[in-house]
Design an enzyme around this catalytic site. Structure first.
Site, short mmCIF file in Angstrom:
data_model
loop_
_atom_site.label_atom_id
_atom_site.label_comp_id
_atom_site.label_asym_id
_atom_site.label_seq_id
_atom_site.Cartn_x
_atom_site.Cartn_y
_atom_site.Cartn_z
N TRP A 1 0.85 -1.20 0.00
CA TRP A 1 0.00 0.00 0.00
C TRP A 1 0.89 1.24 0.00
CZ3 TRP A 1 -0.27 4.05 3.58
CH2 TRP A 1 -1.19 5.06 3.21
N GLU B 1 -3.06 -2.88 -2.59
CA GLU B 1 -4.21 -2.29 -1.88
C GLU B 1 -4.54 -0.89 -2.39
OE1 GLU B 1 -3.52 -1.70 2.31
OE2 GLU B 1 -5.60 -1.17 2.72
N LYS C 1 -6.94 2.70 -2.54
CA LYS C 1 -7.53 3.62 -1.58
C LYS C 1 -8.24 4.73 -2.33
CE LYS C 1 -6.23 6.14 2.58
NZ LYS C 1 -5.41 6.01 3.78
N ASP D 1 -9.79 -3.10 1.43
CA ASP D 1 -9.86 -2.52 2.77
C ASP D 1 -11.25 -1.89 2.91
OD1 ASP D 1 -9.77 -0.42 4.81
OD2 ASP D 1 -7.63 -0.79 4.94
N HIS E 1 -11.76 1.94 2.38
CA HIS E 1 -11.15 2.62 1.23
C HIS E 1 -12.10 2.89 0.07
CE1 HIS E 1 -6.74 1.66 2.47
NE2 HIS E 1 -7.45 2.24 3.41
N HIS F 1 -8.60 -6.33 4.32
CA HIS F 1 -8.26 -5.49 5.46
C HIS F 1 -9.59 -5.13 6.09
CE1 HIS F 1 -3.91 -3.86 4.87
NE2 HIS F 1 -3.97 -5.16 5.06
N ASP G 1 -12.14 7.14 6.33
CA ASP G 1 -11.30 5.96 6.56
C ASP G 1 -10.69 6.02 7.95
OD1 ASP G 1 -9.71 3.73 6.09
OD2 ASP G 1 -8.12 4.91 5.15
N ASP H 1 -10.59 3.88 10.50
CA ASP H 1 -9.99 2.70 11.12
C ASP H 1 -10.42 2.48 12.56
OD1 ASP H 1 -8.19 1.55 9.00
OD2 ASP H 1 -7.44 3.60 9.02
N ASP I 1 -7.34 -4.38 9.87
CA ASP I 1 -6.60 -3.13 9.73
C ASP I 1 -7.36 -2.00 10.41
OD1 ASP I 1 -4.98 -1.05 9.09
OD2 ASP I 1 -5.41 -1.05 6.95
C1 RNT Z 1 -3.78 2.75 4.77
C2 RNT Z 1 -3.94 1.31 4.48
C3 RNT Z 1 -2.82 0.42 4.98
C4 RNT Z 1 -2.36 0.77 6.37
C5 RNT Z 1 -1.34 -0.18 6.94
C6 RNT Z 1 -0.72 0.33 8.19
O1 RNT Z 1 -4.88 3.47 4.44
O2 RNT Z 1 -5.16 0.85 4.93
O3 RNT Z 1 -3.21 -0.89 4.88
O4 RNT Z 1 -3.43 0.89 7.25
O5 RNT Z 1 -0.40 -0.47 5.99
ZN ZN Z 2 -5.51 -1.28 4.82
#
Ligand code: RNT
Ligand code: ZN
Length: 421
Positions: free
Chosen positions: A188, A229, A231, A262, A265, A289, A297, A299, A329
């Site tokens: 990523w 990955e 985003k 993810d 994302h 993720h 985003d 998390d 994640d």
């Molecule tokens: C960032 C991505 C990525 C990170 C990690 C720490 O937006 O989701 O996966 O969260 O690499």
């Molecule tokens: Zn991620």
């Protein structure tokens, strides 16, 4: 509830599920074969161990909160991680970022890291029967300060990150080899523009070129698999992200890499649960993720919400669990970090259990016969069947606490260990 009561409740649940054609014992047998890859970065707010007191910088990923007790070094992170795992049923994996290397006190540049800088992690994983997954760290670094890495206009900077990616793939393969379990390496990058770009295609052409170079080195897929990955945006990269979903879907399909989805994302109403089946049809594998975006985003810790259950159902219904790698994640620095790991992981496993307790064949059959009434009736009935009795039994079987007992253990750890930091 005591063990007797848990077993009794389980027997009643088993009968209730048998009545709709679900074999609960078979579901539990399947459940124990599905590992979750727990992300190291929940333990220290994505700081890493390159330098003391490292802070997460750049790329629009942000840990917020200042709950006391975060892991300050490798020993603390390992201890916290094992504490979390000790109250999670089943066998799982550790997902490590390259910036968590063990350099023994001497800084190593990212393009010069080697398997030896991760040997103590591999030994630790082996001793604790954990598989490992890996991530190059393309952020929190002076050469990422412009907001560009693999798609940077400067060939020298691109090259630095290509070397880092390559170094990471070799390290990952060594992890896979020593642990006898394939490592999944997730790529990523934070690259993007804050404001409207004049050239959207140029950075994407450069990203293809960089990825092609760093993925060119052949690595035995039994040792390491690479995933990319996408985003949508990041803080400071609101207008354009080089590695968008379309970009990586095209890349993964044409280059036969795994694709990472993810949950945070995509646009706020866009759900990854509906993307899983398509990715599985076109890519050699899928990395998840699992995260929880709140308005952006963000998390947040994964909770047992509708989308988590929808994701788990798609994974199970696909019949392709062998091509799926489940990673978490999220990073919340505003609550006990060990509890954050536990809550998210237990929820992921609960969601998989609920999915495995579906009468999948009869639901599909009703659908094929266009009996949508039966489909809806059954799906709604399922919601009130006693999956939690099965969950409790599973926890007992695996020797981990049921109900809130896990929380008491984590609280005790907080009082005895975390609060002293
Ligand atoms: C960032 C991505 C990525 C990170 C990690 C720490 O937006 O989701 O996966 O969260 O690499
Ligand atoms: Zn991620």
């Amino acid at each position: 509830m005591n063990q007797n009561q848990i077993t009794q409740a389980y027997q009643i649940a088993k009968d209730a599920y048998a009545a709709i054609g679900v074999d609960v014992d078979a579901a539990l047998k399947k459940l124990e074969t599905i590992p979750i890859s727990l992300h190291c970065w929940q333990g220290d707010d994505v700081g890493g161990f390159e330098k003391a007191g490292a802070q997460l910088e750049g790329g629009g990923i942000q840990a917020t909160g200042n709950y006391p007790g975060k892991a300050r070094n490798i020993e603390e992170l390992r201890a916290d991680f094992l504490k979390a795992l000790s109250v999670v049923p089943g066998k799982h994996r550790m997902n490590l970022h390259a910036c968590y290397l063990d350099h023994g006190g001497k800084r190593v540049e990212r393009n010069e890291i080697e398997p030896k800088h991760f040997q103590s992690w591999i030994d630790w994983a082996k001793a604790n029967q954990l598989g490992m997954d890996f991530n190059p760290t393309y952020f929190s670094h002076p050469k990422a300060a412009d907001g560009f890495t693999l798609s940077h206009p400067d060939a020298g900077i691109r090259n630095f990150w290509i070397e880092h990616g390559l170094a990471c793939r070799k390290i990952a393969a060594e992890m896979g080899r020593q642990l006898g379990s394939t490592t999944v390496t997730n790529h990523w990058i934070p690259d993007g523009y804050k404001d409207i770009p004049a050239d959207r295609i140029g950075p994407r052409e450069r990203l293809i070129d960089s990825l092609d170079k760093l993925l060119a080195a052949p690595i035995d897929p039994a040792l390491n698999l690479d995933a990319v990955e996408a985003k949508l945006f990041g803080i400071g990269a609101e207008s354009y992200t080089t590695g968008s979903h379309e970009f990586y879907m095209g890349y993964a399909v044409s280059r036969k890499t795994l694709l990472t989805l993810d949950a945070g994302h995509f646009h706020p109403t866009e759900m990854i649960s509906d993307k899983i089946s398509s990715v599985l049809l076109f890519c050699p594998g899928l990395l998840l993720h699992v995260s929880r975006p709140v308005r952006w985003d963000s998390d947040h810790v994964v909770i047992l919400d509708d989308e988590l259950q929808a994701i788990a159902k798609e994974l199970v219904r696909s019949g392709k669990l062998d091509k799926i790698h489940i990673g978490l994640d999220y990073f919340d620095a505003s609550i006990n970090r060990v509890a954050a790991w536990v809550i998210g992981t237990r929820n992921m496993i609960k969601a998989l259990l609920i999915a495995l307790l579906e009468p999948a064949a009869s639901l599909k059959q009703a659908e094929l016969k266009m009996d949508y009434t039966a489909r809806l009736a059954c799906m709604e009935e399922l919601k009130s069947l006693p999956w939690s009795a099965v969950w409790d039994y599973y926890c007992v079987q695996k020797g981990v606490p049921t109900g809130m007992a896990w929380f008491n253990e984590v609280r005790r750890y907080e009082e005895q260990v975390l609060s002293k930091r």
